[in-house]
Design a protein around this motif. Structure first.
Motif, PDB file in Angstrom:
ATOM      1  N   GLY A 182     -66.334  57.980  63.054  1.00 25.36           N
ATOM      2  CA  GLY A 182     -64.990  58.180  62.530  1.00 25.36           C
ATOM      3  C   GLY A 182     -63.904  57.902  63.557  1.00 25.36           C
ATOM      4  O   GLY A 182     -64.087  57.145  64.510  1.00 25.36           O
ATOM      5  N   ARG A 183     -62.768  58.550  63.358  1.00 26.93           N
ATOM      6  CA  ARG A 183     -61.611  58.337  64.215  1.00 26.93           C
ATOM      7  C   ARG A 183     -61.843  58.929  65.596  1.00 26.93           C
ATOM      8  O   ARG A 183     -62.505  59.947  65.736  1.00 26.93           O
ATOM      9  N   PHE A 184     -61.284  58.279  66.616  1.00 25.13           N
ATOM     10  CA  PHE A 184     -61.425  58.799  67.969  1.00 25.13           C
ATOM     11  C   PHE A 184     -60.599  60.065  68.131  1.00 25.13           C
ATOM     12  O   PHE A 184     -59.383  60.068  67.973  1.00 25.13           O
ATOM     13  N   THR A 185     -61.270  61.170  68.426  1.00 24.05           N
ATOM     14  CA  THR A 185     -60.630  62.446  68.717  1.00 24.05           C
ATOM     15  C   THR A 185     -61.433  63.107  69.832  1.00 24.05           C
ATOM     16  O   THR A 185     -62.594  62.730  70.089  1.00 24.05           O
ATOM     17  N   PRO A 186     -60.874  64.093  70.506  1.00 30.25           N
ATOM     18  CA  PRO A 186     -61.670  64.813  71.504  1.00 30.25           C
ATOM     19  C   PRO A 186     -62.960  65.377  70.908  1.00 30.25           C
ATOM     20  O   PRO A 186     -64.017  65.334  71.543  1.00 30.25           O
ATOM     21  N   ALA A 187     -62.895  65.889  69.679  1.00 26.78           N
ATOM     22  CA  ALA A 187     -64.086  66.471  69.054  1.00 26.78           C
ATOM     23  C   ALA A 187     -65.150  65.416  68.782  1.00 26.78           C
ATOM     24  O   ALA A 187     -66.347  65.641  69.025  1.00 26.78           O
ATOM     25  N   SER A 188     -64.733  64.239  68.266  1.00 29.31           N
ATOM     26  CA  SER A 188     -65.716  63.191  67.984  1.00 29.31           C
ATOM     27  C   SER A 188     -66.291  62.630  69.276  1.00 29.31           C
ATOM     28  O   SER A 188     -67.471  62.243  69.326  1.00 29.31           O
ATOM     29  N   PHE A 189     -65.505  62.594  70.338  1.00 32.76           N
ATOM     30  CA  PHE A 189     -65.992  62.131  71.638  1.00 32.76           C
ATOM     31  C   PHE A 189     -67.038  63.107  72.188  1.00 32.76           C
ATOM     32  O   PHE A 189     -68.091  62.689  72.690  1.00 32.76           O
ATOM     33  N   VAL A 190     -66.758  64.387  72.082  1.00 30.68           N
ATOM     34  CA  VAL A 190     -67.708  65.395  72.553  1.00 30.68           C
ATOM     35  C   VAL A 190     -69.009  65.310  71.763  1.00 30.68           C
ATOM     36  O   VAL A 190     -70.110  65.361  72.324  1.00 30.68           O
ATOM     37  N   ALA A 191     -68.890  65.162  70.439  1.00 27.59           N
ATOM     38  CA  ALA A 191     -70.093  65.092  69.603  1.00 27.59           C
ATOM     39  C   ALA A 191     -70.952  63.887  69.982  1.00 27.59           C
ATOM     40  O   ALA A 191     -72.183  63.989  70.070  1.00 27.59           O
ATOM     41  N   ALA A 192     -70.298  62.741  70.218  1.00 27.38           N
ATOM     42  CA  ALA A 192     -71.043  61.540  70.603  1.00 27.38           C
ATOM     43  C   ALA A 192     -71.663  61.720  71.980  1.00 27.38           C
ATOM     44  O   ALA A 192     -72.816  61.332  72.214  1.00 27.38           O
ATOM     45  N   GLY A 193     -70.921  62.323  72.908  1.00 23.63           N
ATOM     46  CA  GLY A 193     -71.451  62.558  74.250  1.00 23.63           C
ATOM     47  C   GLY A 193     -72.648  63.484  74.234  1.00 23.63           C
ATOM     48  O   GLY A 193     -73.619  63.280  74.975  1.00 23.63           O
ATOM     49  N   ASP A 194     -72.600  64.484  73.376  1.00 22.96           N
ATOM     50  CA  ASP A 194     -73.730  65.418  73.277  1.00 22.96           C
ATOM     51  C   ASP A 194     -74.951  64.774  72.627  1.00 22.96           C
ATOM     52  O   ASP A 194     -76.054  65.321  72.694  1.00 22.96           O
ATOM     53  N   ARG A 204     -75.291  58.202  82.411  1.00 20.17           N
ATOM     54  CA  ARG A 204     -74.546  57.878  81.197  1.00 20.17           C
ATOM     55  C   ARG A 204     -73.212  57.262  81.551  1.00 20.17           C
ATOM     56  O   ARG A 204     -72.604  57.578  82.571  1.00 20.17           O
ATOM     57  N   TYR A 205     -72.749  56.397  80.654  1.00 20.83           N
ATOM     58  CA  TYR A 205     -71.540  55.620  80.895  1.00 20.83           C
ATOM     59  C   TYR A 205     -70.776  55.464  79.582  1.00 20.83           C
ATOM     60  O   TYR A 205     -71.339  55.572  78.492  1.00 20.83           O
ATOM     61  N   THR A 206     -69.477  55.179  79.713  1.00 17.16           N
ATOM     62  CA  THR A 206     -68.687  54.841  78.540  1.00 17.16           C
ATOM     63  C   THR A 206     -67.525  53.965  78.974  1.00 17.16           C
ATOM     64  O   THR A 206     -67.282  53.779  80.173  1.00 17.16           O
ATOM     65  N   SER A 207     -66.823  53.423  77.994  1.00 12.43           N
ATOM     66  CA  SER A 207     -65.680  52.551  78.241  1.00 12.43           C
ATOM     67  C   SER A 207     -64.547  52.981  77.327  1.00 12.43           C
ATOM     68  O   SER A 207     -64.752  53.169  76.123  1.00 12.43           O
ATOM     69  N   LEU A 208     -63.347  53.154  77.897  1.00 16.45           N
ATOM     70  CA  LEU A 208     -62.189  53.624  77.144  1.00 16.45           C
ATOM     71  C   LEU A 208     -60.970  52.779  77.481  1.00 16.45           C
ATOM     72  O   LEU A 208     -60.933  52.090  78.505  1.00 16.45           O
ATOM     73  N   VAL A 209     -59.957  52.858  76.628  1.00 11.55           N
ATOM     74  CA  VAL A 209     -58.643  52.320  76.956  1.00 11.55           C
ATOM     75  C   VAL A 209     -57.772  53.485  77.415  1.00 11.55           C
ATOM     76  O   VAL A 209     -58.082  54.648  77.132  1.00 11.55           O
ATOM     77  N   PRO A 210     -56.680  53.221  78.140  1.00 15.87           N
ATOM     78  CA  PRO A 210     -55.855  54.314  78.670  1.00 15.87           C
ATOM     79  C   PRO A 210     -55.382  55.314  77.626  1.00 15.87           C
ATOM     80  O   PRO A 210     -55.315  56.514  77.911  1.00 15.87           O
ATOM     81  N   ALA A 211     -55.055  54.854  76.424  1.00 12.05           N
ATOM     82  CA  ALA A 211     -54.581  55.783  75.392  1.00 12.05           C
ATOM     83  C   ALA A 211     -55.666  56.791  75.029  1.00 12.05           C
ATOM     84  O   ALA A 211     -55.372  57.975  74.789  1.00 12.05           O
ATOM     85  N   GLN A 212     -56.919  56.349  74.972  1.00  7.63           N
ATOM     86  CA  GLN A 212     -58.019  57.276  74.689  1.00  7.63           C
ATOM     87  C   GLN A 212     -58.210  58.258  75.835  1.00  7.63           C
ATOM     88  O   GLN A 212     -58.434  59.454  75.613  1.00  7.63           O
ATOM     89  N   LEU A 213     -58.129  57.749  77.062  1.00  8.76           N
ATOM     90  CA  LEU A 213     -58.256  58.631  78.217  1.00  8.76           C
ATOM     91  C   LEU A 213     -57.165  59.695  78.204  1.00  8.76           C
ATOM     92  O   LEU A 213     -57.426  60.875  78.469  1.00  8.76           O
ATOM     93  N   ALA A 214     -55.935  59.295  77.879  1.00  7.10           N
ATOM     94  CA  ALA A 214     -54.823  60.247  77.828  1.00  7.10           C
ATOM     95  C   ALA A 214     -55.081  61.322  76.773  1.00  7.10           C
ATOM     96  O   ALA A 214     -54.797  62.511  76.992  1.00  7.10           O
ATOM     97  N   THR A 215     -55.629  60.917  75.623  1.00  6.19           N
ATOM     98  CA  THR A 215     -55.947  61.880  74.570  1.00  6.19           C
ATOM     99  C   THR A 215     -56.944  62.922  75.063  1.00  6.19           C
ATOM    100  O   THR A 215     -56.805  64.121  74.803  1.00  6.19           O
ATOM    101  N   LEU A 216     -57.962  62.478  75.794  1.00  3.68           N
ATOM    102  CA  LEU A 216     -58.972  63.401  76.311  1.00  3.68           C
ATOM    103  C   LEU A 216     -58.396  64.308  77.400  1.00  3.68           C
ATOM    104  O   LEU A 216     -58.716  65.501  77.460  1.00  3.68           O
ATOM    105  N   LEU A 217     -57.542  63.753  78.244  1.00  9.42           N
ATOM    106  CA  LEU A 217     -56.935  64.568  79.295  1.00  9.42           C
ATOM    107  C   LEU A 217     -56.027  65.634  78.698  1.00  9.42           C
ATOM    108  O   LEU A 217     -55.965  66.767  79.203  1.00  9.42           O
ATOM    109  N   ASP A 218     -55.328  65.284  77.625  1.00 12.37           N
ATOM    110  CA  ASP A 218     -54.462  66.267  76.967  1.00 12.37           C
ATOM    111  C   ASP A 218     -55.276  67.413  76.369  1.00 12.37           C
ATOM    112  O   ASP A 218     -54.759  68.519  76.194  1.00 12.37           O
ATOM    113  N   ALA A 219     -56.536  67.131  76.052  1.00 13.85           N
ATOM    114  CA  ALA A 219     -57.402  68.153  75.457  1.00 13.85           C
ATOM    115  C   ALA A 219     -58.347  68.772  76.476  1.00 13.85           C
ATOM    116  O   ALA A 219     -59.268  69.503  76.098  1.00 13.85           O
TER     117      ALA A 219
END
Length: 391
Positions: free
Chosen positions: A113-125, A132-147
């Protein structure tokens, strides 16, 4: 060979088709529907439709050899293991996440689904043990840092051996915040034409050669695309051969190379003329992003009947979580004044932006990059809201 169209948004389908694409039996068309004349040479793995940073639609032909070379060079630089896909598989950065996992013999975790902190955590788990590795754009990184106040977000972010960040320049404030959190990021530079990032933290990957010709960054090596589908003229302009016959990709980016390290300063064509002076909007944007509250700002140029053709405009969120809220004309005027002062100091008085456009959300492309065309359209529509003269 004929192309098979796949929806890049369906990561599962792309992942399932990847083995056949990489062995050359089922080349993929990502982001477009191929026509009867869209035939590709043997060895093609994928053709990716992209407008890049120029807005000109292109269809980049990538061989299996180029994709494999890029993935192997990445593994050599940062290691190999499991990958979390948080980007569209229809873009080269997302496709390469799948290629790296495939070559590592691991199953990628696909964000649902949509990129959110919750969906990122679920995928990481959903990832198993091991690197482990991943690739993000700055806007996604900012979203995670805000959370990052959420312990699960912090835990998952810190669990990665490396988080590749590409797609656009990373604002200094984000670099500081991610460092404070103890997350290892690797800034990447590249494009569809180089099968993804080929310069990591300013240093070319093994096998990649770099040069600066008349101020333009050029790249060479085994990761280069074959060219553009059914556009021989654009291919000839963009991919050029040197005296030895080696192919080089003309990036269109301005920059320098010192001691083997690449420094990109912006797009060669992202320039306006203000007061008879050439002004790089990329330099203006970097200066603006050092102002508290404008860390994620985007600087664009629009035709403006009041301030003149090519006025520089700063677009930012009305309340950027990384800085103070900017509500009301006083706060807006103070932010614009701070931005103009910073730009005057670092770039020059002629480069000072004329307006500040505050938006509830900055429009983004599906790749996560700012949608500069949409922002320019909003700026033009809000021209009557000017609060300060330009120049």
């Amino acid at each position: 060979m004929r192309l098979e169209a796949l929806d890049g948004g369906d990561a599962g389908a792309v992942s399932a088709a990847l083995a056949a694409a990489l062995d050359g039996t089922r080349p993929l068309a990502l982001g477009f529907t191929p026509g009867a004349g869209d035939v590709v040479p043997e060895g093609t793995a994928a053709v990716i439709a992209t407008s890049g940073s120029t807005g000109v639609p292109k269809r980049v032909v990538l061989s299996a050899a180029a994709l494999r070379a890029s993935a192997a060079a990445t593994a050599q630089r940062i290691g190999s293991g499991q990958w979390l896909l948080a980007l569209s598989a229809g873009y080269v950065a997302g496709l390469q996440v799948l290629v790296r996992a495939h070559l590592a013999g691991t199953e990628p975790a696909l964000l649902e689904g949509r990129f959110t902190p919750a969906s990122f955590v679920a995928a990481g788990d959903g990832l198993g043990p091991g690197p482990r590795y991943t690739s993000l754009v700055p806007a996604q990184l900012a979203t995670l840092l805000d959370a990052a106040g959420d312990p699960d977000v912090r835990r998952v972010l810190r669990s990665f051996e490396a988080v590749l960040i590409g797609g656009q320049a990373l604002p200094p404030a984000l670099r500081e915040r991610v460092a404070d959190l103890g997350v290892r990021i690797v800034r990447t530079y590249g494009s569809s034409e180089t099968a993804g990032g080929c310069v990591y933290d300013g240093v070319p990957l093994d096998g990649v050669r770099v040069a600066a010709v008349d101020g333009e960054i050029r790249l060479s090596g085994p990761t280069l695309a074959d060219g553009y589908l059914r556009d021989d003229e654009l291919t000839a302009r963009t991919f050029v051969a040197d005296a030895t016959g080696a192919r080089w990709y003309r990036t269109g980016d301005a920059g320098t190379i010192a001691d083997g390290r690449v420094a990109v300063t912006g797009r060669i064509d992202n320039v306006i003329v203000s007061g008879g002076v050439n002004v790089s909007l990329d330099r203006v944007e970097r200066a603006v992003r050092t102002v508290p509250g404008l860390e994620g700002a985007v600087v664009i140029a629009v035709d403006d009947a009041r301030w003149g053709q090519g006025s520089a405009i700063v677009a930012a969120r009305a309340a950027d979580p990384a800085g103070p809220a900017a509500s009301g004309p006083v706060a807006q005027g103070a932010l614009l004044a701070a931005a103009r002062d910073r730009v005057a100091d670092e770039v020059g008085a002629a480069a000072r932006p004329g307006r500040l456009l505050l938006l509830d959300e900055l429009p983004l492309l599906s790749s996560g990059k700012p949608d500069r065309r949409a922002i320019a359209a909003l700026a033009a529509a809000h021209a009557v809201a000017d609060t300060s003269p330009g120049g």
